[in-house]
Design a protein around this motif. Structure first.
Motif, PDB file in Angstrom:
ATOM      1  N   VAL A  10       0.855  -1.187   0.000  1.00 44.35           N
ATOM      2  CA  VAL A  10       0.000   0.000   0.000  1.00 44.35           C
ATOM      3  C   VAL A  10       0.889   1.234   0.000  1.00 44.35           C
ATOM      4  N   GLN A  11       0.389   2.309  -0.571  1.00 45.07           N
ATOM      5  CA  GLN A  11       1.140   3.557  -0.558  1.00 45.07           C
ATOM      6  C   GLN A  11       1.009   4.255   0.787  1.00 45.07           C
ATOM      7  N   ALA A  12       1.979   5.072   1.094  1.00 47.29           N
ATOM      8  CA  ALA A  12       1.923   5.855   2.324  1.00 47.29           C
ATOM      9  C   ALA A  12       0.632   6.667   2.357  1.00 47.29           C
ATOM     10  N   TRP A  34      -1.545  -7.872  18.493  1.00 50.15           N
ATOM     11  CA  TRP A  34      -0.780  -7.816  17.260  1.00 50.15           C
ATOM     12  C   TRP A  34       0.645  -7.369  17.595  1.00 50.15           C
ATOM     13  N   PHE A  35       1.590  -8.016  16.975  1.00 47.47           N
ATOM     14  CA  PHE A  35       2.989  -7.643  17.030  1.00 47.47           C
ATOM     15  C   PHE A  35       3.477  -7.473  15.598  1.00 47.47           C
ATOM     16  N   ARG A  36       4.625  -6.841  15.451  1.00 48.40           N
ATOM     17  CA  ARG A  36       5.213  -6.741  14.117  1.00 48.40           C
ATOM     18  C   ARG A  36       6.731  -6.835  14.210  1.00 48.40           C
ATOM     19  N   GLN A  37       7.306  -7.285  13.123  1.00 48.61           N
ATOM     20  CA  GLN A  37       8.765  -7.376  13.056  1.00 48.61           C
ATOM     21  C   GLN A  37       9.228  -6.860  11.708  1.00 48.61           C
ATOM     22  N   ALA A  38       9.966  -5.779  11.755  1.00 47.86           N
ATOM     23  CA  ALA A  38      10.536  -5.181  10.556  1.00 47.86           C
ATOM     24  C   ALA A  38      11.880  -5.828  10.270  1.00 47.86           C
ATOM     25  N   PRO A  39      12.334  -5.768   9.027  1.00 46.49           N
ATOM     26  CA  PRO A  39      13.622  -6.377   8.676  1.00 46.49           C
ATOM     27  C   PRO A  39      14.752  -5.829   9.538  1.00 46.49           C
ATOM     28  N   PRO A  87       5.829   4.399   5.743  1.00 43.76           N
ATOM     29  CA  PRO A  87       6.846   3.403   5.359  1.00 43.76           C
ATOM     30  C   PRO A  87       7.427   2.657   6.561  1.00 43.76           C
ATOM     31  N   GLU A  88       7.516   3.314   7.698  1.00 42.81           N
ATOM     32  CA  GLU A  88       8.071   2.652   8.879  1.00 42.81           C
ATOM     33  C   GLU A  88       7.123   1.617   9.483  1.00 42.81           C
ATOM     34  N   ASP A  89       5.903   1.537   8.965  1.00 40.06           N
ATOM     35  CA  ASP A  89       4.983   0.470   9.393  1.00 40.06           C
ATOM     36  C   ASP A  89       5.247  -0.835   8.649  1.00 40.06           C
ATOM     37  N   THR A  90       6.128  -0.802   7.676  1.00 42.38           N
ATOM     38  CA  THR A  90       6.462  -2.008   6.924  1.00 42.38           C
ATOM     39  C   THR A  90       7.042  -3.061   7.844  1.00 42.38           C
ATOM     40  N   ALA A  91       6.427  -4.239   7.826  1.00 42.86           N
ATOM     41  CA  ALA A  91       6.836  -5.315   8.727  1.00 42.86           C
ATOM     42  C   ALA A  91       5.986  -6.542   8.449  1.00 42.86           C
ATOM     43  N   VAL A  92       6.379  -7.643   9.049  1.00 43.60           N
ATOM     44  CA  VAL A  92       5.509  -8.812   9.129  1.00 43.60           C
ATOM     45  C   VAL A  92       4.692  -8.660  10.408  1.00 43.60           C
TER      46      VAL A  92
END
Length: 121
Positions: A10-12, A34-39, A87-92
């Motif tokens: 998705v776009q910002a 919910w948790f998330r893990q960014a690269p 963009p900083e929300d990018t994660a699994v």
């Protein structure tokens, strides 16, 4: 078993809604999160919703006002509505269950396989 879905590209500034379908246990008796893990980063807490009738919710500061966690106990499903994505929300993104304090990450006993969210700038 927990199965996440709804991730994507998705776009910002855009929105996505994640779902987590639970099976094999009494969904309503667990606090869900919910948790998330960014690269290259450690897994981080995003949001949690209590098992109580009142269902209070808790959020990481980074997502307050943009994300909303909810649950439908009749459907055994947990949701995460994400708006104004960055963009900083990018994660699994992973869903998880616990019967302990939501702040204790080692108290989460079941985890989903994760769903990828990618936010382009």
């Amino acid at each position: 078993q927990l199965v996440e879905s709804g991730g994507g590209l998705v776009q910002a500034g855009g929105s996505l809604r994640l779902s987590c379908a639970a099976s094999g246990r009494t969904f309503s008796t667990y606090t869900m999160a919910w948790f998330r893990q960014a690269p290259g980063k450690e897994r981080a807490f995003v949001a949690a919703i209590s098992r109580s009738d009142i269902m209070p919710t808790y959020y990481a500061d980074s997502v307050k006002g943009r994300f909303t966690i909810s649950r439908d106990n009749a459907k055994n499903t947990l949701y995460l509505q994400m708006s104004n994505l960055r963009p900083e929300d990018t994660a699994v993104y992973y869903c998880a269950t616990t019967r302990r304090d939501y702040r204790l990450e080692d108290g989460y006993d079941y985890w989903g396989q994760g769903t990828q969210v990618t936010v382009s700038s």
